[in-house]
Design an enzyme around this catalytic site. Structure first.
Site, PDB file in Angstrom:
ATOM      1  N   SER A   1      -3.323  -7.545   2.979  1.00 20.88           N
ATOM      2  CA  SER A   1      -3.568  -7.372   4.415  1.00 20.88           C
ATOM      3  C   SER A   1      -3.994  -8.696   5.051  1.00 20.88           C
ATOM      4  CB  SER A   1      -4.645  -6.310   4.649  1.00 20.88           C
ATOM      5  OG  SER A   1      -4.205  -5.063   4.213  1.00 20.88           O
TER       6      SER A   1
ATOM      7  N   ARG B   1      -2.183  -6.116  -8.039  1.00 20.84           N
ATOM      8  CA  ARG B   1      -1.062  -6.994  -7.699  1.00 20.84           C
ATOM      9  C   ARG B   1      -0.819  -8.018  -8.779  1.00 20.84           C
ATOM     10  NH1 ARG B   1      -3.752  -8.172  -2.050  1.00 20.84           N
ATOM     11  NH2 ARG B   1      -5.302  -8.633  -3.602  1.00 20.84           N
TER      12      ARG B   1
ATOM     13  N   LYS C   1     -18.446  -5.551   7.633  1.00 19.80           N
ATOM     14  CA  LYS C   1     -17.220  -6.306   7.857  1.00 19.80           C
ATOM     15  C   LYS C   1     -16.760  -6.138   9.300  1.00 19.80           C
ATOM     16  CE  LYS C   1     -15.435  -6.545   3.209  1.00 19.80           C
ATOM     17  NZ  LYS C   1     -14.243  -6.409   2.377  1.00 19.80           N
TER      18      LYS C   1
ATOM     19  N   HIS D   1       0.835  -1.203   0.000  1.00 17.28           N
ATOM     20  CA  HIS D   1       0.000   0.000   0.000  1.00 17.28           C
ATOM     21  C   HIS D   1       0.872   1.256   0.000  1.00 17.28           C
ATOM     22  CE1 HIS D   1      -3.124  -2.623   2.219  1.00 17.28           C
ATOM     23  NE2 HIS D   1      -3.640  -2.376   1.024  1.00 17.28           N
TER      24      HIS D   1
END
Length: 160
Positions: free
Chosen positions: A128, A90, A41, A17
């Site tokens: 993460s 990514r 979440k 990040h």
């Protein structure tokens, strides 16, 4: 002024990040790192903890602001008078989701651009979620997150 928003959960922020933030800060006059508060979440870190860690690790990047939001990203982008959303990619597996995301953003406002930035190859595996999993079992995450995040993860998992 060219203002971009880099949204995400950042639970927690990783060196991947940070790579995107630093590179985005070279392209735009200002980058707002916008931490998403999603009531559906259950993140490991609160929004306050996440924004605090991000502020600490981006303090030396003078054209970066850290904020939080909930609701539609497009509403937040409008509220900040931004014209661009930064998204990190990514691997090819990210592309389908990110294409759908960018297409919806374009549908909601054709004037807001989505800029995809490929992550540095050395961070292409990093997320993460994987950091949290390794940290949960006491694995070495030193090169994956900034020191403040490493300490915070160790504290969180020591309490469990």
């Amino acid at each position: 002024m060219r203002l971009a928003v880099y949204p995400g959960s950042f639970d927690p922020i990783t060196v991947g990040h940070l790579d995107i933030i630093r590179r985005g800060a070279r392209v735009f006059d200002k980058v707002v790192v916008a931490v998403l508060h999603n009531s559906k979440k259950h993140p490991l870190f609160s929004v306050k903890e996440r924004t605090s860690m991000i502020r600490e690790v981006t303090a030396e990047i003078h054209n970066v602001d850290v904020d939080s939001f909930e609701g539609l990203l497009i509403d937040y982008v409008h509220g900040r008078n931004a014209s661009t959303v930064i998204r990190g990619l990514r691997a090819i597996t990210d592309f389908e989701y990110e294409l759908q995301f960018a297409s919806m953003m374009k549908k909601l406002d054709p004037d807001v651009e989505t800029l995809f930035m490929m992550t540095n190859n050395q961070y292409s595996f990093l997320s993460s979620g994987i950091v949290k999993e390794v940290a949960q079992y006491g694995g070495n995450i030193k090169d994956l997150v900034p020191p403040v995040v490493e300490r915070a993860l160790k504290e969180k998992y020591a309490d469990r």
